[in-house]
Enzyme design. Sequence first.
Site, mmCIF file in Angstrom:
data_model
loop_
_atom_site.group_PDB
_atom_site.id
_atom_site.type_symbol
_atom_site.label_atom_id
_atom_site.label_comp_id
_atom_site.label_asym_id
_atom_site.label_seq_id
_atom_site.Cartn_x
_atom_site.Cartn_y
_atom_site.Cartn_z
ATOM 1 N N ASP A 295 79.565 58.967 8.912
ATOM 2 C CA ASP A 295 79.513 59.245 7.489
ATOM 3 C C ASP A 295 79.698 60.755 7.300
ATOM 4 O OD1 ASP A 295 79.366 58.961 4.755
ATOM 5 O OD2 ASP A 295 77.790 57.459 4.836
HETATM 6 C C1 NOJ Z 1 79.014 59.213 1.886
HETATM 7 C C2 NOJ Z 1 78.766 57.748 1.644
HETATM 8 O O1 NOJ Z 1 77.586 57.328 2.291
HETATM 9 C C3 NOJ Z 1 79.910 56.857 2.082
HETATM 10 O O2 NOJ Z 1 79.649 55.557 1.629
HETATM 11 C C4 NOJ Z 1 81.218 57.379 1.573
HETATM 12 O O3 NOJ Z 1 82.246 56.515 1.971
HETATM 13 C C5 NOJ Z 1 81.425 58.784 2.107
HETATM 14 N N1 NOJ Z 1 80.362 59.640 1.597
HETATM 15 C C6 NOJ Z 1 82.782 59.381 1.732
HETATM 16 O O4 NOJ Z 1 82.831 59.722 0.399
#
Ligand code: NOJ
Length: 751
Positions: A295
């Site tokens: 993430d």
């Molecule tokens: C953080 C989030 O937890 C995730 O779901 C998302 O895809 C990413 N940021 C990218 O924006």
Amino acid sequence: MDDGLLDRRMLLTATLGLAAGMTFPAAARTASERIDALLARMTIEEKAGQLSCFNDDVRPVDAVFNPVVNPRSAAAMLAEVRAGRVGMLFNGYGVAGARKAQEAALASRLGIPLVFAADVIHGCRTTFPIPLAEAAAFDPDLSERACRAIAREASAAGLHWTFAPVVDIARDQRWGRVAEGAGEDLLLNRLLAAARVRGFQGDDLRANDALLATAKHFAGYSAVTGGMEYGAVDMSEATLRELFLPPFAAAFKAGAGATIASFTTLNGIPVTANHWLLTRVLREEMGFTGVCVSDYDADRELVAHGVAENEADAAKLAITAGIDMSMQSGLYNRHLPALVAAGRVPMSMIDRSVRRVLALKEALGLFDNPFRSLDVRVERRAVKREATQKLARDVATRAIVLLRNDGDLLPLPRRDTRIALIGPFAADRANTGGPWTFAGRTQDAISIEAGIRALLADPDALTVEPGCAIEAAIPGGIERAVALARASDVVLLAIGESAAMSGEANSRVSITVPAPQQALAEALAATGKPIVVLLRHGRALALEGAIRDASALLATWFLGEQTGTAIADILFGVCEPTGRLPVSFPFSTGQQPWSYDRPATGRPAPASQPMEGGRSHWRDAPDRALYAFGSGLSYTRFTLSNVKAPAEVLHDQPLVIQAEVTNTGTRPGTAFVRTDLHIRIGEASPIRRMAGFTHVHVEPKKSVIANVLIPSDRIHYTISAPRGDHSRDLKLTVMLNGLDKYSADITVSNH
Ligand code: NOJ
């Protein structure tokens, strides 16, 4: 280990059985000659580049989705791409910018194309209802069609890959990302995970309109302690396997090509550094062959977690655990070359991940056609098509749940009624989309006011008054609202949560309607006028006082740009309400986490006396939900009769249940027939779970036979036991519109 746990642990090998079911085409392509040839020519720096992805600073969208880390100008980002230091760009929008970035990638030494990803969670330019709302339709086919339409629009805007669907089962409504998934139930999560993947990806990943799907966040992300985003997750391995992994298994089986690792810890170990979870379970047991992305900045966060000494250590931990791609931190670019040179990370490990990333690009057809999905003419044609908007409206209508309707107050007549529309969301458009409205625009949204006015015989019969702001009083607001209510026949009260109150990093300690809105509701209730609450929300709420006790209550979630039309269609009976709750509404926040499928207590409280002493309840709340999972009314009434269920079924045969549904009312309507199963006497305390459901449309005074088919593998998932080991005595319950109507004993036999 006792028998019960053993039973559940066996579940993964017994029923996840992924290796054979995995359909992501990359599985067959990791050995492609093209990839081998490329790998042989790549420097370690170029390999690290393919394993790095960054926010698309070349063509950024207006919205801010993540904290700003390592920002760059468009020119600087293009230079990075040209230097071969970027494998994927995410959260950009528009074909023109994407073409520029792709040209830069093709001008790099090896000319490896970029892949473009984004958080297209519930719509691209056309904003659909949030996924939780869509789940309320209990209709995998509808979800698949919605995701297909979303994929068409997103791919036309220069995207190849979405960071969706969220397949995290959500049982704590304090957690803000309940909005993004399919709610609390195992079956609904599994079915919608697969349907959404099929919808996004379509039949052919190489097609211009295919959007690669990401099942996220692997795994257990939603079970954070106290519902607090990014907090710690502590759960038994049995629960992980029984509840949290199967929706991922369903998504992978449907072909999802990517996953994102959870930000959280799991039983003390940050997932980003968790080799057991990301390699032993994800790869070796579940057979996942796609790409596992960290993430956002999560590899660097291993330092803050206190498991990495410094950034180089963090990069080593992440790649070793099984993170193929590093998102935004830049750690892989900065540290993998030195880690390999020092012998701290073997080149074979890097090659393994590079192969997966290149295989993903190959599966999308990018090597043969790097400009796929990058055609300005298609972009013009495909964005905001009428058919897409119509589908968004259908989904929005199907998502609305009628929870209360005293004295059949709804549907309202379209003439000769003076209507007061009160509340901060009455004329609002900015909060219709909820969290993650990727490229949607506020000006495209239809407010509740506009939707209602368009349906009234005399548009002037509607008067609007905010009464208060979302989280603050307005001077004189309540007085004006009360005066309007007194001069009207019915009050529509548009209240609830703002878009910013749910979604990522928006956990709440109290899941109630904000106090100024509650005060408004109490003042309006004192007028004695009938009140219809139009609730806006990204999670189940704990309703109180005049809101809980209003004459009629519609759960309307965040419905996207068709909010006003969908709500008006239901209010005036143009459409029947058919939605059902995918999450239970509790009496109180303190009941969280909550789900309908819990092991039995030894001291259940009698339904007639929920607060009887010495029984299972809180001092100030019963041990049940105010509106449980699956609740939802129609504008007519139904009865259930002639249920036919077999007394015995073979373990590898489907279970077919039939029931006659009669519409005893005067309006046509759609009944929701659901079947639950549990083991009658189990090794572990048996859990009753939904095993099947269907909708039947019935004309007034007519009957229809409802068929619920429960495939054999689903029986075994539902009762959390492997198939075919020995006979099982099950209890079947048939429910009509959320209420138990019939039960029977069924034996699943192994011979
Ligand atoms: C953080 C989030 O937890 C995730 O779901 C998302 O895809 C990413 N940021 C990218 O924006």
